[in-house]
Scaffold this motif. Structure first.
Motif, PDB file in Angstrom:
ATOM      1  N   PRO A 164       0.806  -1.234   0.000  1.00  0.00           N
ATOM      2  CA  PRO A 164       0.000   0.000   0.000  1.00  0.00           C
ATOM      3  C   PRO A 164       0.836   1.279   0.000  1.00  0.00           C
ATOM      4  N   ASP A 165       2.032   1.214   0.594  1.00  0.00           N
ATOM      5  CA  ASP A 165       2.870   2.417   0.680  1.00  0.00           C
ATOM      6  C   ASP A 165       3.973   2.429  -0.385  1.00  0.00           C
ATOM      7  N   ALA A 166       3.668   1.836  -1.541  1.00  0.00           N
ATOM      8  CA  ALA A 166       4.674   1.724  -2.604  1.00  0.00           C
ATOM      9  C   ALA A 166       5.210   3.077  -3.052  1.00  0.00           C
ATOM     10  N   LYS A 167       6.531   3.150  -3.213  1.00  0.00           N
ATOM     11  CA  LYS A 167       7.127   4.393  -3.730  1.00  0.00           C
ATOM     12  C   LYS A 167       7.954   4.127  -4.988  1.00  0.00           C
ATOM     13  N   VAL A 168       8.615   2.975  -4.988  1.00  0.00           N
ATOM     14  CA  VAL A 168       9.584   2.710  -6.051  1.00  0.00           C
ATOM     15  C   VAL A 168       9.505   1.254  -6.500  1.00  0.00           C
ATOM     16  N   ILE A 169       9.717   1.053  -7.787  1.00  0.00           N
ATOM     17  CA  ILE A 169       9.862  -0.316  -8.306  1.00  0.00           C
ATOM     18  C   ILE A 169      11.343  -0.481  -8.630  1.00  0.00           C
ATOM     19  N   ILE A 170      11.952  -1.476  -8.003  1.00  0.00           N
ATOM     20  CA  ILE A 170      13.347  -1.788  -8.350  1.00  0.00           C
ATOM     21  C   ILE A 170      13.273  -2.838  -9.449  1.00  0.00           C
ATOM     22  N   ALA A 171      13.670  -2.452 -10.659  1.00  0.00           N
ATOM     23  CA  ALA A 171      13.625  -3.378 -11.796  1.00  0.00           C
ATOM     24  C   ALA A 171      15.060  -3.737 -12.149  1.00  0.00           C
TER      25      ALA A 171
ATOM     26  N   GLU B 292      13.777 -12.669  -2.584  1.00  0.00           N
ATOM     27  CA  GLU B 292      13.605 -12.898  -1.131  1.00  0.00           C
ATOM     28  C   GLU B 292      14.751 -12.247  -0.362  1.00  0.00           C
ATOM     29  N   HIS B 293      15.960 -12.406  -0.908  1.00  0.00           N
ATOM     30  CA  HIS B 293      17.161 -11.856  -0.257  1.00  0.00           C
ATOM     31  C   HIS B 293      17.103 -10.318  -0.216  1.00  0.00           C
ATOM     32  N   LEU B 294      16.718  -9.745  -1.344  1.00  0.00           N
ATOM     33  CA  LEU B 294      16.634  -8.287  -1.460  1.00  0.00           C
ATOM     34  C   LEU B 294      15.577  -7.728  -0.501  1.00  0.00           C
ATOM     35  N   ILE B 295      14.443  -8.408  -0.436  1.00  0.00           N
ATOM     36  CA  ILE B 295      13.349  -7.981   0.455  1.00  0.00           C
ATOM     37  C   ILE B 295      13.818  -8.058   1.916  1.00  0.00           C
ATOM     38  N   LYS B 296      14.519  -9.143   2.240  1.00  0.00           N
ATOM     39  CA  LYS B 296      15.029  -9.311   3.617  1.00  0.00           C
ATOM     40  C   LYS B 296      15.987  -8.161   3.968  1.00  0.00           C
ATOM     41  N   LYS B 297      16.891  -7.841   3.043  1.00  0.00           N
ATOM     42  CA  LYS B 297      17.872  -6.768   3.297  1.00  0.00           C
ATOM     43  C   LYS B 297      17.162  -5.426   3.492  1.00  0.00           C
ATOM     44  N   LEU B 298      16.129  -5.169   2.679  1.00  0.00           N
ATOM     45  CA  LEU B 298      15.399  -3.901   2.804  1.00  0.00           C
ATOM     46  C   LEU B 298      14.638  -3.849   4.122  1.00  0.00           C
ATOM     47  N   LYS B 299      14.052  -4.981   4.499  1.00  0.00           N
ATOM     48  CA  LYS B 299      13.290  -5.022   5.764  1.00  0.00           C
ATOM     49  C   LYS B 299      14.217  -4.824   6.951  1.00  0.00           C
ATOM     50  N   GLU B 300      15.436  -5.360   6.864  1.00  0.00           N
ATOM     51  CA  GLU B 300      16.420  -5.163   7.949  1.00  0.00           C
ATOM     52  C   GLU B 300      16.718  -3.686   8.144  1.00  0.00           C
ATOM     53  N   LYS B 301      16.589  -2.915   7.059  1.00  0.00           N
ATOM     54  CA  LYS B 301      16.862  -1.466   7.154  1.00  0.00           C
ATOM     55  C   LYS B 301      15.585  -0.679   7.447  1.00  0.00           C
ATOM     56  N   GLY B 302      14.491  -1.401   7.715  1.00  0.00           N
ATOM     57  CA  GLY B 302      13.250  -0.740   8.125  1.00  0.00           C
ATOM     58  C   GLY B 302      12.288  -0.399   6.988  1.00  0.00           C
ATOM     59  N   TYR B 303      12.564  -0.882   5.769  1.00  0.00           N
ATOM     60  CA  TYR B 303      11.673  -0.590   4.642  1.00  0.00           C
ATOM     61  C   TYR B 303      10.711  -1.749   4.393  1.00  0.00           C
ATOM     62  N   ASN B 304       9.637  -1.446   3.695  1.00  0.00           N
ATOM     63  CA  ASN B 304       8.676  -2.465   3.275  1.00  0.00           C
ATOM     64  C   ASN B 304       9.030  -2.854   1.836  1.00  0.00           C
ATOM     65  N   ALA B 305       8.842  -4.104   1.481  1.00  0.00           N
ATOM     66  CA  ALA B 305       9.133  -4.525   0.101  1.00  0.00           C
ATOM     67  C   ALA B 305       8.461  -5.858  -0.184  1.00  0.00           C
TER      68      ALA B 305
ATOM     69  N   ILE C 285      11.015  -5.801  -7.796  1.00  0.00           N
ATOM     70  CA  ILE C 285      10.286  -5.793  -6.515  1.00  0.00           C
ATOM     71  C   ILE C 285       9.734  -4.377  -6.285  1.00  0.00           C
ATOM     72  N   VAL C 286       8.726  -4.290  -5.423  1.00  0.00           N
ATOM     73  CA  VAL C 286       8.151  -2.981  -5.086  1.00  0.00           C
ATOM     74  C   VAL C 286       8.534  -2.666  -3.646  1.00  0.00           C
ATOM     75  N   THR C 287       8.889  -1.402  -3.400  1.00  0.00           N
ATOM     76  CA  THR C 287       9.316  -1.018  -2.049  1.00  0.00           C
ATOM     77  C   THR C 287       8.865   0.408  -1.718  1.00  0.00           C
ATOM     78  N   ASN C 288       8.966   0.744  -0.417  1.00  0.00           N
ATOM     79  CA  ASN C 288       8.659   2.132  -0.017  1.00  0.00           C
ATOM     80  C   ASN C 288       9.934   2.940   0.214  1.00  0.00           C
ATOM     81  N   LEU C 289      11.025   2.438  -0.346  1.00  0.00           N
ATOM     82  CA  LEU C 289      12.321   3.109  -0.253  1.00  0.00           C
ATOM     83  C   LEU C 289      12.259   4.520  -0.846  1.00  0.00           C
ATOM     84  N   ASN C 290      12.958   5.446  -0.184  1.00  0.00           N
ATOM     85  CA  ASN C 290      13.069   6.807  -0.704  1.00  0.00           C
ATOM     86  C   ASN C 290      14.367   6.909  -1.479  1.00  0.00           C
ATOM     87  N   VAL C 291      14.280   6.978  -2.779  1.00  0.00           N
ATOM     88  CA  VAL C 291      15.511   6.951  -3.559  1.00  0.00           C
ATOM     89  C   VAL C 291      15.303   7.732  -4.854  1.00  0.00           C
TER      90      VAL C 291
END
Ligand code: B12
Ligand code: SF4
Ligand code: SF4
Length: 267
Positions: A60-67, A107-120, A171-177
């Motif tokens: 729901p809080d999508a900001k960026v698509i990492i392609a 899965e690995h990328l999502i885990k790394k982003l979640k460790e930094k407090g982001y949703n993905a 993947i889709v994430t709420n990362l600010n980039v």
């Protein structure tokens, strides 16, 4: 964070090649970032299909698509010779190994982003496509296009600055980039200069023509290959989301393995 994500993807692919049961080799991945609220993405339901998902359908809080794009190697492409509909065994294996690598890499990328407090998350719809329309509700190429990874060629593929003989995921994430934008200049020689057309000549069943592409004719070729290559798995699932949609590997790829745009090094 852009550098960090590039590094995660690059390292993952390099290490994956060394796993004991993996035979495929890959080139250097390309990574792009698309703004979920960019105009092109907002129009995807209109451009592709009304059922096409938008980033906010994934989180729901999508900001960026990492392609990202992972190229194959020239050695692999050379095994997939033109002149008949049979794809090489190595091409079928690389197709399945890449698709299963995507699952683990995401899965690995999502885990790394979640460790930094982001949703993905990944779009579940990217794992399947409609068997009648032969369209997906998550078009990897269209997100990759929005993320500035390439332009569409006469072969109907997204051609990157490294070529088109490779595969895309996202993947889709709420990362600010900082985000990227679609590339303006065509990478396809036919679209740019009106020359080439080799992909059309290489298609064994004329599914690809200068006037357009017949996806059903093409799928017939892929299904014939799937009947032969039943040993490596079958990447896509049917509408149940569980069962494979095919008896084997849906491959051909003569339009992307023996073309001048398969591999190149632009800028
Ligand atoms: C369904 C599907 C198929 C179907 C239908 C093919 C198709 N072209 O759609 C079948 C099973 C037949 C198939 C065949 C193949 N596929 Co396939 N397939 C998919 C899948 C799952 C969805 C594609 C989709 O829904 N397309 C939607 C329709 C509407 O798009 P479209 O027909 O391509 O039309 C659009 C473009 O042409 C574009 N376009 C054209 N010109 C221009 C110009 C501009 C300016 C713009 C903006 C857009 C644009 O706009 C059109 C309308 O939206 C994707 C994975 C995914 N989830 O995205 C892989 C995918 C497209 N396939 C891929 C590959 C490699 C293949 C094969 C080579 C098989 C193989 N691996 O050996 C062949 C190639 C056939 C071909 N020349 O197109 C790759 C493409 C890689 C690349 N470099 O682009 C993908 C992205 C898989 C991946 N993970 O990388 N595939
Ligand atoms: S083979 Fe030539 S015409 Fe076909 S997509 Fe590549 S550059 Fe374009
Ligand atoms: S994958 Fe390419 S070459 Fe093979 S049938 Fe489809 S369009 Fe033709």
């Amino acid at each position: 964070m852009r550098k960090y994500i590039n590094l995660i993807i690059n390292d993952f692919v390099k290490n994956y090649e060394y796993l004991e049961n993996i035979q495929t080799k890959w080139g250097k991945p390309l990574v792009g970032f698309a703004d979920a609220y960019e105009n092109y993405i907002r129009r995807l339901k209109e451009i592709i299909t009304p059922n096409h998902n938008l980033p906010e359908d994934v989180i729901p809080d999508a900001k960026v698509i990492i392609a990202y794009y992972i190229p194959f190697t020239k050695e692999l492409a050379l095994t997939n010779k033109t002149g008949n509909i049979l794809a090489s065994k190595q091409w079928a294996l690389a197709y399945e190994e890449t698709n299963s690598m995507f699952i683990k890499l995401n899965e690995h990328l999502i885990k790394k982003l979640k460790e930094k407090g982001y949703n993905a998350s990944i779009a579940q719809d990217s794992l399947t496509f409609d068997q009648k329309t032969l369209k997906s509700n998550w078009s990897q190429r269209h997100f990759a296009y929005a993320a500035g990874l390439g332009t569409f060629g006469l072969n109907n593929m997204l051609i990157t600055k490294q070529g088109c003989c490779g595969r895309f995921s996202s993947i889709v994430t709420n990362l600010n980039v900082e985000t990227d934008h679609p590339i303006k200049e065509d990478y396809c020689l036919y679209k740019k200069y009106g020359t080439c057309g080799i992909c059309v000549k290489n298609c064994p069943v004329k599914a690809l023509k200068k006037e357009g592409y017949d996806r059903h004719l093409c799928y017939g070729v892929l299904q014939k290959n799937a009947e032969i290559y039943t040993d490596f798995g079958s990447s896509y699932v049917d509408e149940t989301g569980i069962n494979p949609n095919s008896v084997g590997s849906d491959v051909c790829g003569k339009c992307i393995t023996q073309s001048p745009c398969a591999f190149w090094n632009l800028r």
